[in-house]
Structures are given as C-alpha cells and as structure tokens.
Motif scaffolding. Structure first.
Motif, PDB file in Angstrom:
ATOM      1  N   THR A  73       0.834  -1.209   0.000  1.00 21.71           N
ATOM      2  CA  THR A  73       0.000   0.000   0.000  1.00 21.71           C
ATOM      3  C   THR A  73       0.864   1.253   0.000  1.00 21.71           C
ATOM      4  O   THR A  73       0.594   2.210  -0.736  1.00 21.71           O
ATOM      5  CB  THR A  73      -0.932   0.002   1.227  1.00 21.71           C
ATOM      6  OG1 THR A  73      -1.739  -1.185   1.220  1.00 21.71           O
ATOM      7  CG2 THR A  73      -1.842   1.223   1.210  1.00 21.71           C
ATOM      8  N   ALA A  74       1.919   1.239   0.816  1.00 21.24           N
ATOM      9  CA  ALA A  74       2.832   2.382   0.865  1.00 21.24           C
ATOM     10  C   ALA A  74       3.530   2.584  -0.474  1.00 21.24           C
ATOM     11  O   ALA A  74       3.718   3.722  -0.927  1.00 21.24           O
ATOM     12  CB  ALA A  74       3.863   2.175   1.971  1.00 21.24           C
ATOM     13  N   ALA A  75       3.910   1.483  -1.121  1.00 19.30           N
ATOM     14  CA  ALA A  75       4.579   1.580  -2.423  1.00 19.30           C
ATOM     15  C   ALA A  75       3.653   2.180  -3.472  1.00 19.30           C
ATOM     16  O   ALA A  75       4.054   3.056  -4.248  1.00 19.30           O
ATOM     17  CB  ALA A  75       5.059   0.191  -2.868  1.00 19.30           C
ATOM     18  N   LEU A  96      12.691   9.984 -12.820  1.00 12.99           N
ATOM     19  CA  LEU A  96      12.058   9.589 -11.560  1.00 12.99           C
ATOM     20  C   LEU A  96      10.659   9.025 -11.805  1.00 12.99           C
ATOM     21  O   LEU A  96      10.258   8.049 -11.165  1.00 12.99           O
ATOM     22  CB  LEU A  96      11.990  10.793 -10.617  1.00 12.99           C
ATOM     23  CG  LEU A  96      11.347  10.561  -9.246  1.00 12.99           C
ATOM     24  CD1 LEU A  96      12.056   9.450  -8.499  1.00 12.99           C
ATOM     25  CD2 LEU A  96      11.354  11.851  -8.426  1.00 12.99           C
ATOM     26  N   CYS A  97       9.923   9.611 -12.744  1.00 21.37           N
ATOM     27  CA  CYS A  97       8.597   9.085 -13.100  1.00 21.37           C
ATOM     28  C   CYS A  97       8.701   7.691 -13.715  1.00 21.37           C
ATOM     29  O   CYS A  97       7.877   6.809 -13.436  1.00 21.37           O
ATOM     30  CB  CYS A  97       7.897  10.029 -14.067  1.00 21.37           C
ATOM     31  SG  CYS A  97       7.303  11.553 -13.311  1.00 21.37           S
ATOM     32  N   MET A  98       9.707   7.493 -14.570  1.00 23.44           N
ATOM     33  CA  MET A  98       9.936   6.159 -15.127  1.00 23.44           C
ATOM     34  C   MET A  98      10.232   5.156 -14.020  1.00 23.44           C
ATOM     35  O   MET A  98       9.743   4.015 -14.036  1.00 23.44           O
ATOM     36  CB  MET A  98      11.106   6.203 -16.119  1.00 23.44           C
ATOM     37  CG  MET A  98      10.823   6.951 -17.406  1.00 23.44           C
ATOM     38  SD  MET A  98      12.282   7.026 -18.470  1.00 23.44           S
ATOM     39  CE  MET A  98      12.603   5.282 -18.748  1.00 23.44           C
ATOM     40  N   LEU A  99      11.017   5.580 -13.034  1.00 24.51           N
ATOM     41  CA  LEU A  99      11.328   4.712 -11.900  1.00 24.51           C
ATOM     42  C   LEU A  99      10.073   4.375 -11.112  1.00 24.51           C
ATOM     43  O   LEU A  99       9.884   3.229 -10.682  1.00 24.51           O
ATOM     44  CB  LEU A  99      12.356   5.401 -11.005  1.00 24.51           C
ATOM     45  CG  LEU A  99      12.967   4.573  -9.875  1.00 24.51           C
ATOM     46  CD1 LEU A  99      13.793   3.415 -10.431  1.00 24.51           C
ATOM     47  CD2 LEU A  99      13.843   5.454  -8.979  1.00 24.51           C
ATOM     48  N   ALA A 100       9.189   5.369 -10.922  1.00 23.76           N
ATOM     49  CA  ALA A 100       7.942   5.137 -10.189  1.00 23.76           C
ATOM     50  C   ALA A 100       7.045   4.142 -10.918  1.00 23.76           C
ATOM     51  O   ALA A 100       6.464   3.238 -10.302  1.00 23.76           O
ATOM     52  CB  ALA A 100       7.210   6.464  -9.982  1.00 23.76           C
ATOM     53  N   VAL A 101       6.926   4.288 -12.240  1.00 20.71           N
ATOM     54  CA  VAL A 101       6.110   3.353 -13.027  1.00 20.71           C
ATOM     55  C   VAL A 101       6.697   1.949 -12.949  1.00 20.71           C
ATOM     56  O   VAL A 101       5.971   0.949 -12.783  1.00 20.71           O
ATOM     57  CB  VAL A 101       6.010   3.821 -14.490  1.00 20.71           C
ATOM     58  CG1 VAL A 101       5.347   2.753 -15.356  1.00 20.71           C
ATOM     59  CG2 VAL A 101       5.237   5.128 -14.587  1.00 20.71           C
ATOM     60  N   THR A 102       8.020   1.858 -13.059  1.00 19.53           N
ATOM     61  CA  THR A 102       8.687   0.558 -12.966  1.00 19.53           C
ATOM     62  C   THR A 102       8.430  -0.098 -11.619  1.00 19.53           C
ATOM     63  O   THR A 102       8.142  -1.301 -11.543  1.00 19.53           O
ATOM     64  CB  THR A 102      10.204   0.734 -13.189  1.00 19.53           C
ATOM     65  OG1 THR A 102      10.424   1.336 -14.460  1.00 19.53           O
ATOM     66  CG2 THR A 102      10.915  -0.605 -13.150  1.00 19.53           C
ATOM     67  N   ASP A 103       8.537   0.679 -10.550  1.00 17.05           N
ATOM     68  CA  ASP A 103       8.279   0.144  -9.211  1.00 17.05           C
ATOM     69  C   ASP A 103       6.844  -0.346  -9.064  1.00 17.05           C
ATOM     70  O   ASP A 103       6.591  -1.393  -8.455  1.00 17.05           O
ATOM     71  CB  ASP A 103       8.561   1.213  -8.159  1.00 17.05           C
ATOM     72  CG  ASP A 103      10.054   1.415  -7.912  1.00 17.05           C
ATOM     73  OD1 ASP A 103      10.819   0.484  -8.196  1.00 17.05           O
ATOM     74  OD2 ASP A 103      10.441   2.507  -7.444  1.00 17.05           O
ATOM     75  N   LEU A 104       5.902   0.398  -9.618  1.00 17.18           N
ATOM     76  CA  LEU A 104       4.493  -0.001  -9.538  1.00 17.18           C
ATOM     77  C   LEU A 104       4.242  -1.317 -10.262  1.00 17.18           C
ATOM     78  O   LEU A 104       3.563  -2.211  -9.742  1.00 17.18           O
ATOM     79  CB  LEU A 104       3.608   1.105 -10.132  1.00 17.18           C
ATOM     80  CG  LEU A 104       3.409   2.355  -9.268  1.00 17.18           C
ATOM     81  CD1 LEU A 104       2.743   3.462 -10.077  1.00 17.18           C
ATOM     82  CD2 LEU A 104       2.567   2.023  -8.033  1.00 17.18           C
ATOM     83  N   VAL A 105       4.789  -1.443 -11.469  1.00 15.40           N
ATOM     84  CA  VAL A 105       4.573  -2.670 -12.249  1.00 15.40           C
ATOM     85  C   VAL A 105       5.265  -3.851 -11.583  1.00 15.40           C
ATOM     86  O   VAL A 105       4.695  -4.950 -11.477  1.00 15.40           O
ATOM     87  CB  VAL A 105       5.077  -2.493 -13.696  1.00 15.40           C
ATOM     88  CG1 VAL A 105       4.969  -3.808 -14.465  1.00 15.40           C
ATOM     89  CG2 VAL A 105       4.285  -1.407 -14.405  1.00 15.40           C
ATOM     90  N   MET A 106       6.490  -3.635 -11.118  1.00 17.77           N
ATOM     91  CA  MET A 106       7.248  -4.728 -10.507  1.00 17.77           C
ATOM     92  C   MET A 106       6.569  -5.269  -9.255  1.00 17.77           C
ATOM     93  O   MET A 106       6.422  -6.478  -9.075  1.00 17.77           O
ATOM     94  CB  MET A 106       8.661  -4.244 -10.184  1.00 17.77           C
ATOM     95  CG  MET A 106       9.578  -5.347  -9.675  1.00 17.77           C
ATOM     96  SD  MET A 106      11.255  -4.756  -9.468  1.00 17.77           S
ATOM     97  CE  MET A 106      11.991  -6.181  -8.641  1.00 17.77           C
ATOM     98  N   SER A 107       6.134  -4.380  -8.377  1.00 23.11           N
ATOM     99  CA  SER A 107       5.480  -4.831  -7.146  1.00 23.11           C
ATOM    100  C   SER A 107       4.118  -5.444  -7.422  1.00 23.11           C
ATOM    101  O   SER A 107       3.730  -6.431  -6.792  1.00 23.11           O
ATOM    102  CB  SER A 107       5.350  -3.667  -6.158  1.00 23.11           C
ATOM    103  OG  SER A 107       4.637  -2.592  -6.728  1.00 23.11           O
TER     104      SER A 107
END
Length: 332
Positions: A56-58, A83-94
């Motif tokens: 949820t925090a992620a 940074l936005c690309m990193l955020a999208v990547t983190d969302l998809v990965m998790s």
C-alpha cells in the motif's frame, strides 16, 4: 522393491518409463502450485499484514510522485522524467507479485497457470533490469548537471531523454526474453510445486527433469551484463562527479553540490544491495533455511518500490515543498 520414478506430464503423474520416449517433445504442467513461505504456512495471515502495508505504501508513494511531477511545471526536467519512469517501474514490478502473494496468504489460492507463471517471471526480471537502467540514466543526469552545468539543457533535451528511456526499455525487454523461452522448453518432472511466493526463474527451472545449466548460466550472464555494466557505469559517473565536487573552491559549495546526489545514491543502494544479496543467496546460500530465503526474496521485491518515493520525497526540495503545499492546502 525400488519405486518407479514419476514424471509430471500436462498435470498428470505418469511412470517415467512411459514418458521417456516423449522427452524430446515439450510437455508442461497445466498449473504450478505456489507454496508461499514453506514451513510458515500457519503464520501466513500474520505475515501478510506487513506485506500488505508495504505494498500500500509503495502504491501510494509512487502515485504521489507521478501526481506531483505532472502537476508541478518546475519539475518537468530530465531528472524528474527519469524519476517518473522509476515510479512506473516500481508499480509494475510490485504489482506483478504482491497481489498473487497476498491471495496465497489470505485465500490459500496457490494455483497459477503455466503461462501466467512464465508471464510473471518475465515481468519481474524485465522491470528489475529497467530499474537498474533508469538509475544509470539518473547518474548520467547528475554527471551532466554537475560537470557540465551550462550545457545541461542542450545535452539532455526531451528527445535525448526519450531515446534513453526507449533504450532502457528495449535492453531489458530483449535480454529478459530467454528466461520464459528457456523455461518453456524444459520437460518438468517430479512435482509442480514451487516452494516460493512467486515464479522466480531458478525456482521454476529447478523443477525440470533435465540439465538446466543453460538457464542458470544465462541468469548469471544477465545479472553481470546488466547489473554489472550498470554498476560500472554509475561508478564511472560518480568518479567524475566526485572529482568535480572536490575541485569546488569552498566547503559549502562542495556539500551543497554533493547533497543533490544523496537521494540518487540512496536509491542505488536500495536496489543493488538486495539484488546482489538475493542472487547470491539463491545460488550459493544452500545452508540458509528455505523459508528464510523465500522471505528475503519476497521482502526484496518490496524494498525499492517503498523506499524510492520516501527517499525522493524527503531529499528532493521541490517534491518536499510541493507535498507540504498539498497538506497545508488540505488543512486550510
């Protein structure tokens, strides 16, 4: 009396002697069974609480980063696009792993189809590689900003940023393709039970009843050709950055300039330390209890997505200021 070994063929157990003639043709189980965290099944519900909170925090943290960068025109620059690309990547990965993991913990929903398992495998490895590539791009941005500040806007144009992003996506997407293709070609024997919370590459191919050294060697090649090259590139960038910082005339200027790199350095540590620990544990940590290895792996998949928004939210002045404005606006 010696027992006849059994082989799994399209979801059915048959004597291996009955299926040996077909081992040259690909056959695969219709489903795999994900155990979750072995030996800790009774505690799955309790374990799910911190995992759910972290997920949820992620999600909230990365969506907040995307929202702030989109709304704040002053943040429309190379560093924040990365940074936005990193955020999208983190969302998809998790999201590739956590929902299924929670369904195992909460509803004992352990089955996953063979195709879905390979798809999950691809997404996890692909977006992990993308994350690493984005950190290299961010290191390049820091290098240009500090070593060539007057040329930053002319070097890192919107076109160059787009090309870098496309290169990161293509590199990771292409290098990850062999994982599911190699896993699909192996004949699977013995069992279709994966002692893990997700379809990690080695956890799946180790169920095959054949020599899987090609898969194992390719995994090492991918690790060193992607992560190794990226770490080397970041090291070279920061060597140049530190050299430029040490040549600044005053201590205050050196500290201020180095402070612009702190958030990126924290993001690097948040990604690479768990990756190397996870990879070494999976290949050489045979003395580490299985449930501990699986727990470490599961936590690793959540560490970067949770930490990245916190790091950039706290360390980046523009994002921190925008967050404070949003909260103060809500209070009034």
């Amino acid at each position: 009396m010696q027992e006849t070994p059994l082989c799994l063929r399209v979801g059915h157990l048959l004597p291996c002697s009955m299926s040996e003639s077909n081992t040259t043709h690909f056959t695969n189980p219709s489903t795999f069974i994900l155990l979750g965290i072995p030996s800790l099944e009774a505690a799955h519900v309790w374990i799910s609480i911190p995992f759910c909170a972290l997920y949820t925090a992620a999600v909230l943290g990365n969506f907040t980063i995307l929202f702030i960068v989109k709304r704040e025109l002053s943040l429309h620059g190379p560093m924040f696009y990365f940074l936005c690309m990193l955020a999208v990547t983190d969302l998809v990965m998790s999201t590739s792993t956590l929902p299924k993991m929670l369904s195992i913990f909460w509803f004992n929903s352990r089955e996953i189809s063979f195709s879905a398992c390979l798809t999950q495998m691809y997404f996890v490895h692909c977006f992990s590689g993308m994350e690493s590539g984005i950190l290299v791009a961010m290191a390049l941005d820091r290098y240009v900003a500090i070593c060539h500040p007057l040329r930053h806007s002319t070097i890192l144009t919107y076109s160059v940023v787009a090309k870098i992003g496309l290169a990161v996506v293509l590199r990771s997407g292409i290098l990850t393709l062999p994982y599911p293709f190699l896993a699909r070609q192996w004949p699977y024997c013995r069992t279709n039970i994966i002692p893990n919370t997700d379809c990690a590459h080695l956890a799946v191919v180790r169920l095959a009843c054949t020599d899987i050294r090609i898969s194992s060697y390719y995994g090492l090649f991918d690790l060193f050709s992607v992560i190794g090259v990226d770490v080397f590139s970041i090291t070279v960038s920061y060597t140049q950055i530190l050299w430029a910082i040490f040549r600044l005339p005053t201590k205050e200027a050196r500290l201020k300039t180095f402070g612009t790199c702190i958030s990126h350095l924290c993001a690097i540590l948040a990604l690479y330390l768990p990756i190397f620990f996870f990879s070494l544990t999976q290949r050489f940590g045979h003395n580490v209890p299985l449930h501990l290895r699986v727990l470490i792996t599961s936590v690793y998949q959540l560490v970067p997505p949770v930490l990245h928004p916190m790091i950039y939210g706290v360390r980046t002045k523009q994002i921190r200021g925008r967050l404070l404005q949003l909260f103060m606006y809500k209070e009034t």
